[in-house]
Design an enzyme around this catalytic site. Structure first.
Site, short mmCIF file in Angstrom:
data_model
loop_
_atom_site.label_atom_id
_atom_site.label_comp_id
_atom_site.label_asym_id
_atom_site.label_seq_id
_atom_site.Cartn_x
_atom_site.Cartn_y
_atom_site.Cartn_z
N ARG A 18 0.87 -1.18 0.00
CA ARG A 18 0.00 0.00 0.00
C ARG A 18 0.90 1.22 0.00
NH1 ARG A 18 2.24 1.73 3.84
NH2 ARG A 18 0.72 3.40 3.90
N GLY A 19 0.28 2.41 -0.06
CA GLY A 19 1.08 3.63 -0.21
C GLY A 19 1.24 3.92 -1.70
N ARG A 36 -7.45 -0.11 -6.99
CA ARG A 36 -7.71 0.92 -5.97
C ARG A 36 -7.87 2.25 -6.71
NH1 ARG A 36 -4.17 1.15 -0.67
NH2 ARG A 36 -6.04 2.19 0.06
N GLN A 62 -2.32 2.37 10.04
CA GLN A 62 -1.01 2.38 9.35
C GLN A 62 0.04 3.15 10.13
OE1 GLN A 62 -3.95 2.92 7.83
NE2 GLN A 62 -3.89 2.42 5.66
N ASP A 67 -1.73 10.80 -1.96
CA ASP A 67 -2.09 9.76 -2.93
C ASP A 67 -2.40 10.36 -4.28
OD1 ASP A 67 -2.77 8.53 -0.15
OD2 ASP A 67 -2.49 6.88 -1.57
N ASN A 111 -5.14 12.50 0.73
CA ASN A 111 -4.29 11.61 1.54
C ASN A 111 -5.21 10.87 2.51
OD1 ASN A 111 -1.63 10.64 2.24
ND2 ASN A 111 -1.86 11.75 4.17
N LYS A 112 -4.63 9.99 3.30
CA LYS A 112 -5.39 9.13 4.21
C LYS A 112 -6.43 9.92 5.01
CE LYS A 112 -5.24 5.61 4.36
NZ LYS A 112 -6.21 4.80 3.57
O1 MRU Z 1 -4.54 3.26 2.17
P1 MRU Z 1 -3.05 3.41 2.12
O2 MRU Z 1 -2.36 2.79 3.29
O3 MRU Z 1 -2.48 2.96 0.80
O4 MRU Z 1 -2.82 4.97 2.22
C1 MRU Z 1 -1.54 5.49 2.17
C2 MRU Z 1 -1.49 6.94 2.39
O5 MRU Z 1 -2.48 7.59 2.56
C3 MRU Z 1 -0.14 7.57 2.31
O6 MRU Z 1 -0.09 8.68 3.14
C4 MRU Z 1 0.06 8.02 0.88
O7 MRU Z 1 -0.01 6.93 0.00
C5 MRU Z 1 1.35 8.70 0.69
S1 MRU Z 1 2.60 7.52 0.46
C6 MRU Z 1 4.11 7.94 0.44
#
Ligand code: MRU
Length: 366
Positions: A49-50, A89, A202, A243, A253-254
């Protein structure tokens, strides 16, 4: 720390290996990916993920699709593979970016094995590119930390981060964490407030593990704590990842990032977003109305996982019949962002600022 990279091609086994992030911090397991479907599952199940790591995994997925192909409709099959991977995703733009770039490397003039080699070369090149971007972002972000340290007469710099925008979300170093790693290596005293980042945690599970492995002082906090800390002068700087960032500087972002940005703004605390250009969506201008926000399984909200004695267990934490909502991301409007830390430097979160750093994108966006 073992292999500092989060994904790699194993030449002897002729397959891709990555860390299975579902089991951290309790178990550090390596998982093998040898087909397109396994690459897609790795993304949907959040084994990886990320945003940048999703992109690199998808690039390897395109290679595996080509490598395993044995029919006669290679190019239409690769287009189908691309659409299938893209549907894994919706929010991180790195996914579509990497798949489109991968598709653009193959040619009808070449044989399947030749195209397959090109796709592997592309995946390796994208991986190296992301590593280079992380190093550059780290260097620019380090300057911000150094400046705050000067203002604090050498006192530790308190940085708040949300989710995991670290090594585990990229290939090495991370985006938001890259300046932290470099500051720590340079002997600058820092302390990181790590938002736990419900529902998948996370921050608590991955960022805390990563920072701990690197020996960086940190404290995990429940998601709602940041505002209080900011009101009491306990946060000097916020750095998060992204993201998808639109051309006007809105940042997806998250989920929960927006609330941190609001609190930072109310308390006059700089709020930076570190992102490689592979996370910029050059076609979007309004994040709130245009960025697709992923909604995930409600079980991520209703259930929690943890260690009991020495075994991992899953627990329900709310009434069985209560409905839940699980939005994966939110959008922080550009006006709340102090600056974007990119591989080319730091800019204002605005179309003008972004295009100043990436002038080659001006022609299709003026
Ligand atoms: O749902 P995830 O764990 O993939 O979300 C990740 C994030 O929101 C990160 O902050 C984002 O991808 C930046 S990664 C360097």
């Amino acid at each position: 720390m073992g292999n500092p990279q989060t994904i790699w091609y194993n030449i002897e086994k002729n397959l891709v290996e990555t860390i299975d992030q579902r089991y951290l911090p309790f178990q550090n397991l390596i998982i093998e990916i040898s087909t397109l479907n396994e690459a897609r599952t790795a993304i949907t199940e959040m084994i990886v993920r990320g945003a940048p790591l999703i992109g690199v995994t998808a690039a390897y997925g395109m290679y595996l699709a080509a490598r395993n192909y044995s029919g006669i409709e290679f190019h239409s099959e690769m287009n189908r593979a691309a659409d299938w991977l893209k549907s894994s995703r919706p929010t991180a733009i790195n996914l579509a970016f990497a798949i489109d770039e991968a598709l653009s490397t193959i040619s009808t003039q070449l044989t399947v094995p030749e195209n397959s080699n090109l796709l592997l070369e592309y995946a390796e090149e994208l991986k190296q590119r992301e590593i280079g971007f992380s190093e550059k972002m780290g260097g620019f972000g380090l300057e911000i930390i150094q400046e705050i340290r000067r203002q604090k007469n050498g006192e530790p710099v308190n940085i708040l981060t949300h989710c995991n925008a670290g090594r585990l979300a990229t290939v090495e170093l991370g985006t938001a964490t890259a300046p932290m790693y470099l500051a720590h290596q340079a002997g600058i005293p820092i302390h990181v407030w790590v938002d736990e980042t419900r529902p998948r945690n996370q921050g608590a599970r991955l960022t805390a593990w990563e920072l701990g492995e690197a020996g960086i002082p940190h404290t995990v906090i429940p998601d709602n704590t940041g505002g209080h800390l900011m009101q009491h002068g306990m946060v000097d700087l916020v750095i998060v990842g992204s993201d998808r960032t639109t051309l006007n500087g809105d940042v997806a972002n998250k989920i929960g990032t927006y609330l941190k940005a609001l609190a930072a703004s109310d308390n006059g605390i700089p709020f930076y977003v570190a992102l490689p250009s592979t996370s910029i969506d050059w076609n979007l201008n309004d994040g709130i109305s245009e960025i697709p926000i992923e909604q995930r399984d409600g079980r991520e909200v209703s259930m929690m996982e943890g260690l009991l004695v020495d075994q991992v267990h899953e627990f329900r934490i709310l009434p069985e019949k209560s409905p839940v909502a699980n939005y994966g991301f939110d959008v922080t409007p550009a006006r709340l962002v102090t600056g974007l830390i990119t591989e080319r430097g730091i800019c204002k979160a605005s179309k003008e600022g972004i295009l100043k750093l990436f002038p080659e994108k001006t022609s299709n966006n003026d």
